[in-house]
Scaffold this active site. Structure first.
Site, mmCIF file in Angstrom:
data_model
loop_
_atom_site.group_PDB
_atom_site.id
_atom_site.type_symbol
_atom_site.label_atom_id
_atom_site.label_comp_id
_atom_site.label_asym_id
_atom_site.label_seq_id
_atom_site.Cartn_x
_atom_site.Cartn_y
_atom_site.Cartn_z
ATOM 1 N N ARG A 173 0.825 -1.218 0.000
ATOM 2 C CA ARG A 173 0.000 0.000 0.000
ATOM 3 C C ARG A 173 0.855 1.263 0.000
ATOM 4 O O ARG A 173 0.451 2.317 -0.487
ATOM 5 C CB ARG A 173 -0.972 -0.022 1.198
ATOM 6 C CG ARG A 173 -1.853 1.207 1.286
ATOM 7 C CD ARG A 173 -3.097 1.000 2.143
ATOM 8 N NE ARG A 173 -2.811 0.428 3.442
ATOM 9 C CZ ARG A 173 -2.229 1.068 4.456
ATOM 10 N NH1 ARG A 173 -1.859 2.324 4.320
ATOM 11 N NH2 ARG A 173 -1.992 0.465 5.604
ATOM 12 N N LYS A 226 -13.187 0.063 -18.196
ATOM 13 C CA LYS A 226 -13.842 0.197 -19.497
ATOM 14 C C LYS A 226 -12.859 -0.120 -20.635
ATOM 15 O O LYS A 226 -12.438 -1.254 -20.780
ATOM 16 C CB LYS A 226 -14.450 1.599 -19.616
ATOM 17 C CG LYS A 226 -15.265 2.031 -18.398
ATOM 18 C CD LYS A 226 -16.501 1.166 -18.216
ATOM 19 C CE LYS A 226 -17.532 1.708 -17.273
ATOM 20 N NZ LYS A 226 -17.347 1.492 -15.848
ATOM 21 N N ASP A 284 -12.050 13.469 -17.074
ATOM 22 C CA ASP A 284 -12.352 12.040 -17.129
ATOM 23 C C ASP A 284 -12.237 11.633 -18.600
ATOM 24 O O ASP A 284 -13.052 12.029 -19.434
ATOM 25 C CB ASP A 284 -13.763 11.790 -16.574
ATOM 26 C CG ASP A 284 -14.080 10.295 -16.481
ATOM 27 O OD1 ASP A 284 -13.576 9.527 -17.318
ATOM 28 O OD2 ASP A 284 -14.858 9.906 -15.590
ATOM 29 N N TYR A 313 -20.646 11.045 -15.704
ATOM 30 C CA TYR A 313 -20.892 9.751 -15.079
ATOM 31 C C TYR A 313 -21.642 9.952 -13.749
ATOM 32 O O TYR A 313 -21.197 10.706 -12.879
ATOM 33 C CB TYR A 313 -19.585 8.989 -14.864
ATOM 34 C CG TYR A 313 -19.825 7.715 -14.108
ATOM 35 C CD1 TYR A 313 -20.706 6.759 -14.604
ATOM 36 C CD2 TYR A 313 -19.231 7.478 -12.881
ATOM 37 C CE1 TYR A 313 -20.981 5.600 -13.895
ATOM 38 C CE2 TYR A 313 -19.491 6.314 -12.172
ATOM 39 C CZ TYR A 313 -20.377 5.387 -12.691
ATOM 40 O OH TYR A 313 -20.650 4.240 -11.987
#
Ligand code: PLP
Length: 373
Positions: free
Chosen positions: A47, A195, A170, A99
């Site tokens: 992380r 996507k 985006d 979105y």
């Protein structure tokens, strides 16, 4: 050795993010399943620094977008990391059509007093500039989901920058192959890598690409602290998907152009939204700023919601499904979802895949005729 900057996108999608050319090395970075690393190396805990698999994907997306990429567990985790970096009380300008998940996240934050949100029609450049005059963040999406509106990105990115706003684009629908917002002055590009980058409807991932390492540092820190880290398998699959993005996009975009033309002439369709159509309001802008018109389109079924639902139920090759950007062509009537009141009830958003275009057309034509009588 050829410098990376000499290579075309189609080649960079293949060459970027590979292990070093050391004899015996694998061609692809393996799936490194590791959280914990032996002490005193460059990374001690995943992380905090990532694994080789995430970093390979980040290197490839970074090269294509022209910036410094940070991989996330989903597109929403990527968007949230940027929003979390805003000061409390920040003013955010967001497209009225974008979105829905991003709008909902922003509205939730506004309801809790975290920031102030104003929504604007981003195809209207003057209105957007007016709304963003004193904004802390100008969030852009183009083409938009699901109305396929096209914003004047070069102008709005440089406007936001001149006004001292953080500018985010985006770029999920266009991908770096069709437009590179960082080159117009955006601070960050965001992707739902779920996507087109992944491209096979089999993973959830997101990416933020900062203009340079200094710009991406606060977002990398958000990932470290909030923990929206990607999985190793997903990172591997996303990079594997990215390798074929240019060829998938070439095919699906060409089919989208054919289907848009035919849908526009179909008796069961009242309007098609696709910037590749000469009659589309976004056509001139998209032709000027994009390297292609993309694989996303929307069409309104004559007969409204009921007819559009019947068309979605009637397809056999095309898949009725909510996500997009995969090798499969998918359709969805978007106004059935909550928070989508601005969308015409009979509008179907279509993500064109890589099937044979004539099979797609035969399927759509039959479903539309059946639905609209
Ligand atoms: N941005 C756009 C344009 C999207 O279409 C989506 C998802 O549909 C997202 C962001 C959110 O991405 P994810 O579903 O990977 O969290």
């Amino acid at each position: 050795m050829t410098d990376d900057t000499d290579l075309r996108f189609e080649t960079l999608a293949i060459t970027a993010g590979r292990p070093s050319a050391y004899p015996g090395n694998p061609l692809s970075t393996p799936i490194v399943l590791a959280s914990n690393f032996r002490a005193d190396g460059a990374v001690e805990y995943a992380r905090d620094g990532g694994t080789d698999t995430w970093q390979a994907l980040e290197a490839a997306v970074g090269v294509l977008e022209g910036g410094d990429a940070i991989a996330f567990a989903s597109g929403m985790a990527a968007a949230a990391a940027i929003l979390e970096s805003l000061p409390t009380g920040a003013s955010v300008v967001v497209p009225a059509d974008c979105y829905a998940g991003v709008r909902t996240l922003l509205n939730d934050g506004a309801a809790h007093g975290r920031w102030k949100v104003s929504a604007v029609d981003i195809a209207d450049t003057a209105a957007t500039e007016q709304a963003a005059w004193a904004a802390d963040l100008l969030w852009l999406e183009s083409p938009t989901n699901p109305l396929i509106d096209v914003a004047d990105l070069p102008r709005l990115c440089s406007f936001g920058r001149d006004r001292g706003a953080m500018v985010v684009v985006d770029n999920t629908f266009a991908t770096p192959l069709l437009q590179r917002p960082l080159s117009w002055g955006a601070d960050y590009v965001v992707h739902s890598a779920t996507k087109f980058i992944g491209g096979h409807s089999d993973l959830l991932m997101g990416v933020v690409v900062g203009r340079d390492p200094a710009t991406s540092a606060p977002i990398r820190r958000r990932r470290q602290l909030a923990g929206g880290t990607p999985g190793a398998l997903e990172s591997y699959l996303a990079l594997r998907g990215l390798r074929t993005l240019p060829i998938r996009l070439e095919r699906s975009q060409a089919s989208a152009g054919v289907l848009a033309e035919r849908l526009a002439a179909h008796p069961g369709v009242s309007r098609v939204r696709y910037p590749g159509l000469a009659t589309d309001p976004g056509h001139a802008r998209a032709a000027a700023q994009m390297a292609g018109f993309g694989s996303m389109l929307a069409f309104e079924v004559a007969g409204g919601a009921a007819a559009a639902d019947a068309a979605c139920a009637g397809v056999r090759v095309v898949v009725a499904a909510t996500s997009l950007g995969g090798v499969e062509t998918t359709i969805e009537r978007r106004a059935k979802l909550p928070g989508q009141e601005h969308i015409p009830p009979g509008l179907i958003r279509m993500s064109v895949g890589v099937e044979h275009v004539e099979d797609l057309w035969a399927d759509l034509d039959r479903a539309l005729r059946g639905a609209t009588g």
